[in-house]
Design an enzyme around this catalytic site. Structure first.
Site, PDB file in Angstrom:
ATOM      1  N   ASP A   9       0.904  -1.242  -0.023  1.00 51.46           N
ATOM      2  CA  ASP A   9      -0.040   0.089  -0.034  1.00 51.46           C
ATOM      3  C   ASP A   9       0.742   1.193   0.086  1.00 51.46           C
ATOM      4  OD1 ASP A   9      -2.265   1.502   0.199  1.00 51.46           O
ATOM      5  OD2 ASP A   9      -2.153   1.654   2.265  1.00 51.46           O
ATOM      6  N   SER A  10       0.299   2.481  -0.069  1.00 48.61           N
ATOM      7  CA  SER A  10       0.968   3.483  -0.166  1.00 48.61           C
ATOM      8  C   SER A  10       1.376   3.934   1.488  1.00 48.61           C
ATOM      9  CB  SER A  10       0.017   4.587  -0.336  1.00 48.61           C
ATOM     10  OG  SER A  10      -1.049   4.917   0.112  1.00 48.61           O
ATOM     11  N   TYR A  41      -1.398   8.490  -2.604  1.00 44.10           N
ATOM     12  CA  TYR A  41      -1.618   7.900  -4.074  1.00 44.10           C
ATOM     13  C   TYR A  41      -2.964   8.671  -4.851  1.00 44.10           C
ATOM     14  CZ  TYR A  41       1.796   4.061  -4.248  1.00 44.10           C
ATOM     15  OH  TYR A  41       2.779   3.228  -4.261  1.00 44.10           O
ATOM     16  N   GLY A  42      -3.736   8.904  -4.114  1.00 40.98           N
ATOM     17  CA  GLY A  42      -4.970   9.610  -4.644  1.00 40.98           C
ATOM     18  C   GLY A  42      -4.665  10.848  -5.477  1.00 40.98           C
ATOM     19  N   CYS A  73      -4.389  -1.637  -1.622  1.00 40.08           N
ATOM     20  CA  CYS A  73      -4.696  -0.343  -2.102  1.00 40.08           C
ATOM     21  C   CYS A  73      -5.591  -0.264  -3.249  1.00 40.08           C
ATOM     22  CB  CYS A  73      -3.479   0.461  -2.314  1.00 40.08           C
ATOM     23  SG  CYS A  73      -3.470   2.163  -3.024  1.00 40.08           S
ATOM     24  N   ASN A  74      -6.913   0.491  -2.823  1.00 44.00           N
ATOM     25  CA  ASN A  74      -7.961   0.752  -3.922  1.00 44.00           C
ATOM     26  C   ASN A  74      -7.438   1.759  -5.125  1.00 44.00           C
ATOM     27  OD1 ASN A  74     -10.815  -0.430  -2.836  1.00 44.00           O
ATOM     28  ND2 ASN A  74      -9.445   0.334  -1.192  1.00 44.00           N
ATOM     29  N   THR A  75      -6.593   2.770  -4.571  1.00 46.07           N
ATOM     30  CA  THR A  75      -6.409   3.424  -5.440  1.00 46.07           C
ATOM     31  C   THR A  75      -5.442   2.936  -6.951  1.00 46.07           C
ATOM     32  OG1 THR A  75      -6.426   5.243  -3.812  1.00 46.07           O
ATOM     33  CG2 THR A  75      -5.504   6.001  -5.950  1.00 46.07           C
ATOM     34  N   GLU A 151      -3.236   8.118   8.669  1.00 43.92           N
ATOM     35  CA  GLU A 151      -1.707   7.930   9.109  1.00 43.92           C
ATOM     36  C   GLU A 151      -1.493   8.702  10.371  1.00 43.92           C
ATOM     37  OE1 GLU A 151       0.867   6.736   6.956  1.00 43.92           O
ATOM     38  OE2 GLU A 151      -0.339   5.806   5.514  1.00 43.92           O
ATOM     39  N   CYS A 183     -11.288   3.034   0.336  1.00 45.12           N
ATOM     40  CA  CYS A 183      -9.877   3.161   0.668  1.00 45.12           C
ATOM     41  C   CYS A 183      -9.589   2.415   1.801  1.00 45.12           C
ATOM     42  CB  CYS A 183      -9.534   4.834   0.879  1.00 45.12           C
ATOM     43  SG  CYS A 183      -7.943   5.151   1.345  1.00 45.12           S
ATOM     44  N   THR A 184      -8.191   1.564   1.698  1.00 43.11           N
ATOM     45  CA  THR A 184      -7.960   0.356   2.724  1.00 43.11           C
ATOM     46  C   THR A 184      -7.406   1.333   4.011  1.00 43.11           C
ATOM     47  OG1 THR A 184      -5.831   0.448   1.706  1.00 43.11           O
ATOM     48  CG2 THR A 184      -7.391  -1.190   1.259  1.00 43.11           C
ATOM     49  N   HIS A 185      -7.126   2.644   4.010  1.00 41.33           N
ATOM     50  CA  HIS A 185      -6.894   3.386   5.179  1.00 41.33           C
ATOM     51  C   HIS A 185      -8.066   3.648   6.221  1.00 41.33           C
ATOM     52  CE1 HIS A 185      -3.131   4.778   3.359  1.00 41.33           C
ATOM     53  NE2 HIS A 185      -2.648   5.415   4.401  1.00 41.33           N
TER      54      HIS A 185
HETATM   55  N1  DGL Z   1      -4.759   2.978   0.920  1.00 46.64           N
HETATM   56  C1  DGL Z   1      -4.827   3.419  -0.398  1.00 46.64           C
HETATM   57  C2  DGL Z   1      -6.288   3.018  -1.033  1.00 46.64           C
HETATM   58  O1  DGL Z   1      -6.793   2.032  -0.414  1.00 46.64           O
HETATM   59  C3  DGL Z   1      -4.556   4.753  -1.002  1.00 46.64           C
HETATM   60  C4  DGL Z   1      -4.596   6.076  -0.081  1.00 46.64           C
HETATM   61  C5  DGL Z   1      -3.396   7.066  -0.799  1.00 46.64           C
HETATM   62  O2  DGL Z   1      -2.213   6.725  -0.763  1.00 46.64           O
HETATM   63  O3  DGL Z   1      -4.169   8.035  -1.366  1.00 46.64           O
HETATM   64  O4  DGL Z   1      -6.901   3.706  -2.073  1.00 46.64           O
END
Ligand code: DGL
Length: 272
Positions: A9-10, A41-42, A73-75, A151, A183-185
């Site tokens: 992931d990011s 990443y978004g 990571c979805n993105t 984060e 988003c996995t966050h």
């Molecule tokens: N955890 C990420 C996701 O699922 C990325 C979040 C990011 O870096 O913007 O999209």
């Protein structure tokens, strides 16, 4: 069991997915790659996202001899999977926002997707919605600030409730009964999200579904059933190696990783 499962992931988001996979496969060794030098990443352009992820993952797979890659990571999953699969010979699992189960679960047929700006604008996401949630009104909320707040929460234990309420105000306004955490966050701050949104909104993520998919693909890849022994946690201490791309990580994050059972945490970068 020596070949690890590589989770990527990011940032800390993939830890929510790692936790679900470890519930099913506690005996496996893991590598967790944070590309936190490029977080969030978004906000990245597609090509930059694809080339960076492929180079990084390809090299870490070679270094660790991973059995499978989980793009937690979805993105990244909206764009990097075809290139990554073409570059690797091992299985690659991506994350799909839980739009389909959300549409099924919703009674009011008003659902939402809370994700990164990248995920909400991608064709991949819009396809998913027209394929599985055609009978629903779907509201999209893209927010990188929430990624950075998650984060922060993991590094310091604190989350700014005033900012959270401000960010979620349009979600509350939208009067939904199901919100997809795309988003996995966001599962990492699920309790705080639930508190602001109230119990009338069900929060759905795809962590458990990904973990099940990993078991299926590993079974095929290794050519054997995952034995009951693989699911017991009391045999030997499996390793979890952490790799991050930023120049350093905070002490708070390092402590969280140690508490999660990480056996080593080191800086990692691609060799050009
Ligand atoms: N955890 C990420 C996701 O699922 C990325 C979040 C990011 O870096 O913007 O999209």
């Amino acid at each position: 069991m020596s070949q690890p499962i590589l989770v990527f992931d990011s940032g800390i988001g993939g830890l929510s997915v790692l936790a679900e996979i470890r519930k099913l496969l506690p005996q496996y060794n893991y590598c967790y790659l944070f590309d936190n030098a490029r977080l969030p990443y978004g906000e990245l352009e597609e090509q930059e996202l694809i080339s960076g992820c492929v180079a990084l993952i390809q090299q870490l797979v070679a270094k660790t001899n991973a059995a499978i890659v989980v793009v937690a990571c979805n993105t990244a999953s909206t764009v990097v999977l075809p290139a990554l699969r073409a570059a690797l010979t091992i299985p690659v699992v991506g994350v799909v926002p839980a739009i389909k189960p959300a549409a099924k679960l919703s009674k009011s047929k008003r659902i939402g997707l809370l994700a990164t700006p990248g995920t909400v604008r991608r064709h991949y996401t819009h396809e998913l919605i027209s394929q599985f949630a055609d009978d629903c009104h779907v509201e999209l909320f893209g927010c990188s600030e929430l990624v950075m707040m998650a984060e922060q929460k993991i590094a310091t234990g604190e989350l700014d409730t005033t900012s959270l309420k401000r960010i979620l105000a349009p979600v509350v306004e939208a009067d939904l009964d199901v919100l997809v955490l795309g988003c996995t966050h966001f599962p990492m701050i699920r309790a705080e999200l639930q508190q602001v949104l109230g119990e009338g909104v069900s929060l759905l993520d795809s962590g458990e579904a990904i973990a099940k998919r990993v078991v299926v693909l590993l079974t095929q890849f290794e050519g054997k059933q995952i034995e009951a022994d693989d699911r017991k946690s009391d045999v030997a201490a499996p390793k979890i190696e952490g790799y991050y791309t930023a120049s350093k990580i905070s002490e708070g994050l390092e402590q969280t990783l140690v508490d999660c059972g990480f056996s080593s945490i080191e800086h990692y970068t691609t060799i050009n």
